[in-house]
Design a protein around this motif. Sequence first.
Motif, short mmCIF file in Angstrom:
data_model
loop_
_atom_site.label_atom_id
_atom_site.label_comp_id
_atom_site.label_asym_id
_atom_site.label_seq_id
_atom_site.Cartn_x
_atom_site.Cartn_y
_atom_site.Cartn_z
N SER A 1 0.82 -1.21 0.00
CA SER A 1 0.00 0.00 0.00
C SER A 1 0.86 1.26 0.00
O SER A 1 1.87 1.33 0.70
CB SER A 1 -0.91 0.01 1.23
OG SER A 1 -1.72 -1.14 1.26
N ARG A 2 0.42 2.24 -0.79
CA ARG A 2 1.04 3.57 -0.82
C ARG A 2 -0.05 4.59 -0.52
O ARG A 2 -1.14 4.52 -1.09
CB ARG A 2 1.64 3.86 -2.20
CG ARG A 2 2.80 3.01 -2.57
CD ARG A 2 3.44 3.40 -3.92
NE ARG A 2 2.69 4.28 -4.80
CZ ARG A 2 1.86 3.86 -5.76
NH1 ARG A 2 1.64 2.58 -5.96
NH2 ARG A 2 1.24 4.74 -6.54
N TYR A 3 0.27 5.54 0.34
CA TYR A 3 -0.69 6.57 0.74
C TYR A 3 -0.18 7.93 0.28
O TYR A 3 1.02 8.20 0.34
CB TYR A 3 -0.84 6.59 2.26
CG TYR A 3 -1.42 5.33 2.85
CD1 TYR A 3 -2.77 5.22 3.13
CD2 TYR A 3 -0.60 4.23 3.14
CE1 TYR A 3 -3.32 4.07 3.68
CE2 TYR A 3 -1.13 3.07 3.69
CZ TYR A 3 -2.48 3.00 3.96
OH TYR A 3 -3.01 1.86 4.50
N ASN B 1 -5.38 9.36 -0.70
CA ASN B 1 -5.47 8.27 -1.67
C ASN B 1 -4.69 7.07 -1.15
O ASN B 1 -3.64 7.24 -0.52
CB ASN B 1 -4.85 8.66 -3.01
CG ASN B 1 -5.42 9.95 -3.57
OD1 ASN B 1 -6.57 10.26 -3.34
ND2 ASN B 1 -4.60 10.68 -4.28
N HIS C 1 -3.19 3.46 -2.87
CA HIS C 1 -2.96 2.59 -4.03
C HIS C 1 -2.43 1.29 -3.45
O HIS C 1 -1.43 1.31 -2.71
CB HIS C 1 -1.91 3.20 -4.97
CG HIS C 1 -2.17 4.64 -5.31
ND1 HIS C 1 -3.04 5.01 -6.30
CD2 HIS C 1 -1.69 5.78 -4.78
CE1 HIS C 1 -3.07 6.32 -6.37
NE2 HIS C 1 -2.26 6.82 -5.46
N THR C 2 -3.07 0.16 -3.75
CA THR C 2 -2.68 -1.08 -3.09
C THR C 2 -3.00 -2.30 -3.94
O THR C 2 -3.86 -2.25 -4.81
CB THR C 2 -3.37 -1.18 -1.71
OG1 THR C 2 -2.79 -2.23 -0.96
CG2 THR C 2 -4.86 -1.42 -1.83
N ASP C 3 -2.28 -3.36 -3.67
CA ASP C 3 -2.62 -4.67 -4.21
C ASP C 3 -3.62 -5.30 -3.25
O ASP C 3 -3.61 -5.02 -2.05
CB ASP C 3 -1.38 -5.57 -4.29
CG ASP C 3 -0.31 -5.03 -5.21
OD1 ASP C 3 -0.65 -4.34 -6.19
OD2 ASP C 3 0.88 -5.28 -4.95
N LYS D 1 -5.55 -4.88 -8.12
CA LYS D 1 -5.10 -3.61 -7.55
C LYS D 1 -6.30 -2.70 -7.39
O LYS D 1 -7.25 -2.81 -8.15
CB LYS D 1 -4.10 -2.94 -8.50
CG LYS D 1 -2.83 -3.71 -8.74
CD LYS D 1 -1.93 -2.96 -9.72
CE LYS D 1 -0.66 -3.71 -10.00
NZ LYS D 1 0.18 -3.95 -8.86
N THR E 1 -7.35 1.58 -6.25
CA THR E 1 -7.06 2.93 -5.80
C THR E 1 -8.34 3.48 -5.20
O THR E 1 -9.41 3.37 -5.81
CB THR E 1 -6.62 3.84 -6.97
OG1 THR E 1 -5.41 3.33 -7.52
CG2 THR E 1 -6.42 5.28 -6.52
N GLN E 2 -8.23 4.02 -4.01
CA GLN E 2 -9.37 4.65 -3.36
C GLN E 2 -9.00 6.10 -3.04
O GLN E 2 -7.87 6.37 -2.62
CB GLN E 2 -9.77 3.95 -2.07
CG GLN E 2 -10.35 2.58 -2.27
CD GLN E 2 -10.64 1.88 -0.96
OE1 GLN E 2 -10.04 2.15 0.07
NE2 GLN E 2 -11.59 0.94 -1.00
#
Length: 125
Positions: A76-78, A86, A88-90, A104, A106-107
Amino acid sequence: MSMTNEHAESILAPIMKQYLEALNTSDWKTVESLYHVNSVMIEKGKSCMFGNQAITDSFKAMGADFGKYEVHISNSRYEGVGDFINIHTDFSFVTEKQGVLSGKFTQIWKNEGGKYAILHDQFEL
């Protein structure tokens, strides 16, 4: 005003934990409350749905296709700016009927009145 990735993670990671726990325990009231009333969920290149209730209903319906399931996230990247964070994650769905489904997402979470809720949720399997 932007925020550091670390600050964004410190805000959203505990909420993500609550979100995943609600999905994994079929706590639909909590799932619905974590989606903004005007949220959209997009399966990239395939479909789109509007509204927190429709999105929650789609998670409920997945049980018919998948049986019991658990959602896990990794890598996860925030990122944060202004009232938005945001992720972004697997992810992987470990399902009873269809095995493991991976993809994957993205929220985009929006802060309104001191509460973060998912405004945009885009995924691909």
